[in-house]
Design a protein around this motif. Sequence first.
Motif, mmCIF file in Angstrom:
data_model
loop_
_atom_site.group_PDB
_atom_site.id
_atom_site.type_symbol
_atom_site.label_atom_id
_atom_site.label_comp_id
_atom_site.label_asym_id
_atom_site.label_seq_id
_atom_site.Cartn_x
_atom_site.Cartn_y
_atom_site.Cartn_z
ATOM 1 N N ALA A 65 0.852 -1.186 0.000
ATOM 2 C CA ALA A 65 0.000 0.000 0.000
ATOM 3 C C ALA A 65 0.892 1.242 0.000
ATOM 4 C CB ALA A 65 -0.898 -0.002 1.232
ATOM 5 N N PRO A 66 0.337 2.424 -0.313
ATOM 6 C CA PRO A 66 1.135 3.645 -0.236
ATOM 7 C C PRO A 66 1.714 3.832 1.167
ATOM 8 C CG PRO A 66 -0.895 4.065 -1.436
ATOM 9 C CD PRO A 66 -1.023 2.688 -0.853
ATOM 10 N N GLY A 67 2.951 4.276 1.236
ATOM 11 C CA GLY A 67 3.629 4.444 2.505
ATOM 12 C C GLY A 67 3.547 5.865 3.038
ATOM 13 N N PRO A 68 4.093 6.090 4.233
ATOM 14 C CA PRO A 68 3.997 7.406 4.877
ATOM 15 C C PRO A 68 4.721 8.517 4.120
ATOM 16 C CG PRO A 68 5.483 5.956 6.081
ATOM 17 C CD PRO A 68 4.785 5.104 5.078
ATOM 18 N N ARG A 69 5.695 8.166 3.293
ATOM 19 C CA ARG A 69 6.407 9.188 2.536
ATOM 20 C C ARG A 69 5.477 9.904 1.558
ATOM 21 N NH1 ARG A 69 9.825 13.090 2.697
ATOM 22 N NH2 ARG A 69 10.979 13.449 0.749
ATOM 23 N N ALA A 70 4.405 9.226 1.135
ATOM 24 C CA ALA A 70 3.462 9.835 0.195
ATOM 25 C C ALA A 70 2.835 11.090 0.780
ATOM 26 C CB ALA A 70 2.380 8.827 -0.191
ATOM 27 N N VAL A 71 2.600 11.084 2.084
ATOM 28 C CA VAL A 71 1.996 12.244 2.741
ATOM 29 C C VAL A 71 2.934 13.449 2.663
ATOM 30 C CG1 VAL A 71 1.059 13.152 4.890
ATOM 31 C CG2 VAL A 71 0.683 10.756 4.280
ATOM 32 N N ALA A 72 4.216 13.221 2.959
ATOM 33 C CA ALA A 72 5.195 14.311 2.918
ATOM 34 C C ALA A 72 5.351 14.861 1.506
ATOM 35 C CB ALA A 72 6.542 13.815 3.452
ATOM 36 N N LEU A 73 5.359 13.984 0.515
ATOM 37 C CA LEU A 73 5.480 14.437 -0.869
ATOM 38 C C LEU A 73 4.270 15.271 -1.280
ATOM 39 C CD1 LEU A 73 6.897 11.212 -2.551
ATOM 40 C CD2 LEU A 73 8.120 13.357 -2.147
ATOM 41 N N HIS A 74 3.083 14.841 -0.871
ATOM 42 C CA HIS A 74 1.864 15.580 -1.196
ATOM 43 C C HIS A 74 1.880 16.972 -0.568
ATOM 44 C CE1 HIS A 74 -2.246 16.472 -2.133
ATOM 45 N NE2 HIS A 74 -2.592 16.530 -0.866
ATOM 46 N N ARG A 75 2.264 17.046 0.694
ATOM 47 C CA ARG A 75 2.311 18.335 1.380
ATOM 48 C C ARG A 75 3.372 19.247 0.759
ATOM 49 N NH1 ARG A 75 -0.373 18.595 6.282
ATOM 50 N NH2 ARG A 75 1.055 20.187 7.063
ATOM 51 N N SER A 76 4.496 18.669 0.366
ATOM 52 C CA SER A 76 5.533 19.458 -0.288
ATOM 53 C C SER A 76 5.043 19.994 -1.630
ATOM 54 C CB SER A 76 6.785 18.600 -0.495
ATOM 55 O OG SER A 76 7.767 19.309 -1.208
ATOM 56 N N PHE A 77 4.331 19.163 -2.371
ATOM 57 C CA PHE A 77 3.777 19.585 -3.652
ATOM 58 C C PHE A 77 2.800 20.744 -3.459
ATOM 59 C CE2 PHE A 77 0.452 19.125 -6.938
ATOM 60 C CZ PHE A 77 1.227 19.345 -8.059
#
Length: 245
Positions: A65-77
């Motif tokens: 499944a998507p991992g926790p890093r996806a959240v940080a990337l989304h917020r950075s975007f």
Amino acid sequence: MASPASGPQSVDRALEILDAVADAPGPVGAKALARQLGCSLSTVYHLLGPLTTRGHLLRTGEGYAPGPRAVALHRSFQRHLGLGPQLAEVLPRLRRATGAQAYVTAYRDGRIVMLDSTVPVTDSEHPFVPGPESRAHATAHGKALLAALPRTARRRYLAEHGMARFTDRTITAADRFEAEVERVRGRGYAVSVGEADPAYTCLAATLAVQSSQGVVHALSLSLPTTDFRRRHGELRAALVRAAGS
């Protein structure tokens, strides 16, 4: 002995795995990923290792499944496209004031992306969700953003992304779209009545104060067309007020 995937090919495969997991309705097993990507199981395992170690994917009992890093990337975007706290707070206020779903969308460097919305993350059937916008010519937020661009930039965007027909109301001709742009500019907001989805009407307006670095933002609302017909006046007033504040 060569590794199962190396160099640029391994990068492409890793990104394909990320896309496949992100688009799946639930966790995906390694064998299913190998079948979907048309590659060997050893190649998939070779790439799943660093993806999970870096937090881009998470291994569960049912698959990946998507991992926790996806959240940080989304917020950075979001941050790079100017979605600060003040703008993010506008959405829930607009939702409470109108009862309609609210969105913020951005244009930069030839791309339109929905940055955030009040649509619950559990509502996977809603037609308007954060992410790349491929229906800009048929949505109110797309019309508002394209109307804010110079004619040459707007024509270039439409030529690159096309004007696909989604419903019988969708504008698919460049000259008709230019006439629509003039209407948007004249009244200060955009409307899409069943052009992207036959059941929904959207309203949008660009923000009065735009950010730097060539980013243009728009606020928008969506609701069933039957509700819009009796409430368009109050919805338009609330939207224009929020966009100008």
